[in-house]
Structures are given as structure tokens and as C-alpha cells.
Write a protein that holds these residues in place. Structure first.
Motif, PDB file in Angstrom:
ATOM      1  N   LYS A 172      13.872   5.172  -2.815  1.00 40.86           N
ATOM      2  CA  LYS A 172      12.856   5.660  -1.869  1.00 40.86           C
ATOM      3  C   LYS A 172      11.587   4.832  -1.979  1.00 40.86           C
ATOM      4  O   LYS A 172      10.994   4.421  -0.986  1.00 40.86           O
ATOM      5  CB  LYS A 172      12.544   7.133  -2.143  1.00 40.86           C
ATOM      6  CG  LYS A 172      11.391   7.682  -1.295  1.00 40.86           C
ATOM      7  CD  LYS A 172      10.805   8.930  -1.918  1.00 40.86           C
ATOM      8  CE  LYS A 172      10.120   8.592  -3.193  1.00 40.86           C
ATOM      9  NZ  LYS A 172       8.753   8.898  -3.365  1.00 40.86           N
ATOM     10  N   ASP A 173      11.177   4.551  -3.225  1.00 42.07           N
ATOM     11  CA  ASP A 173       9.970   3.747  -3.424  1.00 42.07           C
ATOM     12  C   ASP A 173      10.130   2.345  -2.837  1.00 42.07           C
ATOM     13  O   ASP A 173       9.194   1.798  -2.242  1.00 42.07           O
ATOM     14  CB  ASP A 173       9.632   3.659  -4.911  1.00 42.07           C
ATOM     15  CG  ASP A 173       9.204   5.001  -5.488  1.00 42.07           C
ATOM     16  OD1 ASP A 173       8.800   5.878  -4.695  1.00 42.07           O
ATOM     17  OD2 ASP A 173       9.272   5.165  -6.722  1.00 42.07           O
ATOM     18  N   LEU A 231       9.845   2.686   0.928  1.00 34.98           N
ATOM     19  CA  LEU A 231       8.490   2.960   1.407  1.00 34.98           C
ATOM     20  C   LEU A 231       7.626   1.702   1.496  1.00 34.98           C
ATOM     21  O   LEU A 231       6.538   1.741   2.043  1.00 34.98           O
ATOM     22  CB  LEU A 231       7.811   4.018   0.531  1.00 34.98           C
ATOM     23  CG  LEU A 231       8.278   5.453   0.758  1.00 34.98           C
ATOM     24  CD1 LEU A 231       7.615   6.394  -0.224  1.00 34.98           C
ATOM     25  CD2 LEU A 231       7.995   5.890   2.193  1.00 34.98           C
ATOM     26  N   GLU A 232       8.105   0.613   0.949  1.00 36.40           N
ATOM     27  CA  GLU A 232       7.379  -0.645   1.093  1.00 36.40           C
ATOM     28  C   GLU A 232       7.431  -1.138   2.545  1.00 36.40           C
ATOM     29  O   GLU A 232       6.578  -1.891   2.977  1.00 36.40           O
ATOM     30  CB  GLU A 232       7.968  -1.701   0.149  1.00 36.40           C
ATOM     31  CG  GLU A 232       7.724  -1.405  -1.314  1.00 36.40           C
ATOM     32  CD  GLU A 232       8.405  -2.406  -2.236  1.00 36.40           C
ATOM     33  OE1 GLU A 232       9.059  -3.355  -1.744  1.00 36.40           O
ATOM     34  OE2 GLU A 232       8.290  -2.221  -3.451  1.00 36.40           O
ATOM     35  N   GLN A 255       7.242   4.222   6.340  1.00 40.00           N
ATOM     36  CA  GLN A 255       6.040   4.958   5.934  1.00 40.00           C
ATOM     37  C   GLN A 255       5.517   5.826   7.066  1.00 40.00           C
ATOM     38  O   GLN A 255       4.980   6.906   6.842  1.00 40.00           O
ATOM     39  CB  GLN A 255       4.938   3.997   5.491  1.00 40.00           C
ATOM     40  CG  GLN A 255       5.204   3.323   4.177  1.00 40.00           C
ATOM     41  CD  GLN A 255       4.129   2.295   3.837  1.00 40.00           C
ATOM     42  OE1 GLN A 255       3.232   2.020   4.637  1.00 40.00           O
ATOM     43  NE2 GLN A 255       4.236   1.734   2.645  1.00 40.00           N
ATOM     44  N   GLN A 283       9.446  12.762   5.231  1.00 38.79           N
ATOM     45  CA  GLN A 283       8.566  13.180   4.142  1.00 38.79           C
ATOM     46  C   GLN A 283       9.154  14.363   3.366  1.00 38.79           C
ATOM     47  O   GLN A 283       9.051  14.416   2.141  1.00 38.79           O
ATOM     48  CB  GLN A 283       7.176  13.542   4.684  1.00 38.79           C
ATOM     49  CG  GLN A 283       6.123  13.718   3.614  1.00 38.79           C
ATOM     50  CD  GLN A 283       5.960  12.455   2.771  1.00 38.79           C
ATOM     51  OE1 GLN A 283       5.998  11.345   3.268  1.00 38.79           O
ATOM     52  NE2 GLN A 283       5.799  12.638   1.476  1.00 38.79           N
ATOM     53  N   PHE A 338      11.756  13.006   1.055  1.00 34.66           N
ATOM     54  CA  PHE A 338      11.140  12.284  -0.058  1.00 34.66           C
ATOM     55  C   PHE A 338      10.556  13.247  -1.084  1.00 34.66           C
ATOM     56  O   PHE A 338      10.661  13.023  -2.298  1.00 34.66           O
ATOM     57  CB  PHE A 338      10.051  11.335   0.455  1.00 34.66           C
ATOM     58  CG  PHE A 338      10.586  10.187   1.281  1.00 34.66           C
ATOM     59  CD1 PHE A 338      11.895   9.737   1.137  1.00 34.66           C
ATOM     60  CD2 PHE A 338       9.773   9.540   2.190  1.00 34.66           C
ATOM     61  CE1 PHE A 338      12.375   8.683   1.884  1.00 34.66           C
ATOM     62  CE2 PHE A 338      10.250   8.471   2.941  1.00 34.66           C
ATOM     63  CZ  PHE A 338      11.554   8.048   2.795  1.00 34.66           C
TER      64      PHE A 338
END
Length: 177
Positions: free
Chosen positions: A11-12, A15-16, A21, A27, A30
Motif C-alpha cells: 500500500k505504501d 501511495l507513491e 493518492q 481510504q 487502506f
């Protein structure tokens, strides 16, 4: 590392990307992944604290039981896979080999001697290194050189040794006739 910690890492990474995003629908997903990852971290922390509080004997037993449970879970997954493949596709050879190693592992063939040896190793760590070093093996003589009465060298090798004393037996038989 657990499943949700892996998902959190993915997930991280996702999100880049700026497009991800900006998506509000994701959301909730996440947040759920983050909550589950935190639960896994707490569980792992408690388990580590419990493990550190154990005596060396209990640590060996704990590791044995944990390995057995892991192998039983793997065996269950192989069973499900085999049942799903009952439509005519056979079980792969590697899967069959893993089933054999799991079954022959710990729960069915517990060896008390190996258990005690692991226990000795875990308690022996405090002993000085001089005592724990093994003695060096004596060097093996692969050949020897002897001299007869005339000074001629006679070489005997390691494979020249007659473990059944055949020459001696032959001489005894010849002498008795």
C-alpha cells in the motif's frame, strides 16, 4: 512478517503514485490494512516478549511445537490443493516430496536424543571457547617407508592393510599341510 504487514508495504508503495493518492474510495481499505498490520505487530511483540521470558529448555520445546504447527498448516494446504486437483491433474512431485518431509519431521518421529542435544547446545553458550573446541583429529598415515636388510625401500600404503589377515591365514594353511 505477516500478511497485513506485507499488504501495508504494498500500500505504501502504491501511495507513491499520485493517482492512487487522490482516490477517496480506497481510504477505507487502506485504514483496515493499517489496523490489521498494527494488530500483527502487537501480536509479534507479545510473542517475542514471551519467548524471551522462557528458559533454554522451554525455548527448544517452543521452537519444536511452532515448527510442528507450521508444518501441519502446510500439510493442510497441500491436502486442499490435492482435493482441488482431483479433476485429473496430479500432485506435483515437489509437493509430494514436501509432504514426506513434513510427515517424517517432528510430530511423528520425535527424537529425545536430538532434543537433549539441542538443549545442551543452548545451555552451553556460556562455556569458554577453549572447552568447546573439538580436539584435532590425528593425521592419518597414508604411506610408510621401511627398509629391508639390503637397504631397499619397501613402501606400504593405507590400502595395503589386510583387515582379514589373508596372508597370515594362507601361511598357516600351507604350514599345516
Amino acid at each position: 512478517m505477516g500478511f497485513f504487514n506485507n499488504m501495508k508495504n504494498l500500500k505504501d508503495k502504491a501511495l507513491e503514485n499520485e493517482k492512487i493518492q487522490s482516490m477517496e474510495e480506497l481510504q477505507n481499505v487502506f485504514d483496515a490494512i493499517d489496523r490489521q498490520a498494527e494488530k500483527e505487530d502487537e501480536k509479534n511483540k507479545k510473542e517475542k516478549e514471551y519467548y524471551e521470558s522462557l528458559t533454554p529448555e522451554q525455548k527448544v520445546e517452543y521452537n519444536r511445537i511452532k515448527k510442528r504447527n507450521k508444518n501441519l498448516k502446510r500439510l493442510g494446504m497441500y491436502g486442499l490443493t490435492a482435493a482441488g486437483m482431483a479433476t485429473g491433474v496430479g500432485i506435483p512431485v515437489m509437493m509430494a516430496a514436501n509432504i514426506g518431509t513434513i510427515l517424517s519431521d517432528d510430530s511423528l518421529t520425535f527424537d529425545q536424543e536430538k532434543h537433549e542435544e539441542k538443549l545442551k547446545k543452548s545451555t552451553r553458550r556460556g562455556i569458554s571457547s577453549q572447552k568447546s573446541k573439538k580436539q584435532k583429529a590425528k593425521p592419518r598415515e597414508y604411506f610408510t617407508v621401511d627398509y629391508d636388510k639390503n637397504g631397499i625401500p619397501e613402501v606400504s600404503t593405507l590400502v595395503d592393510f589386510d583387515p582379514y589377515l589373508l596372508d597370515f591365514r594362507y601361511k598357516e594353511l600351507v604350514r599345516s599341510q
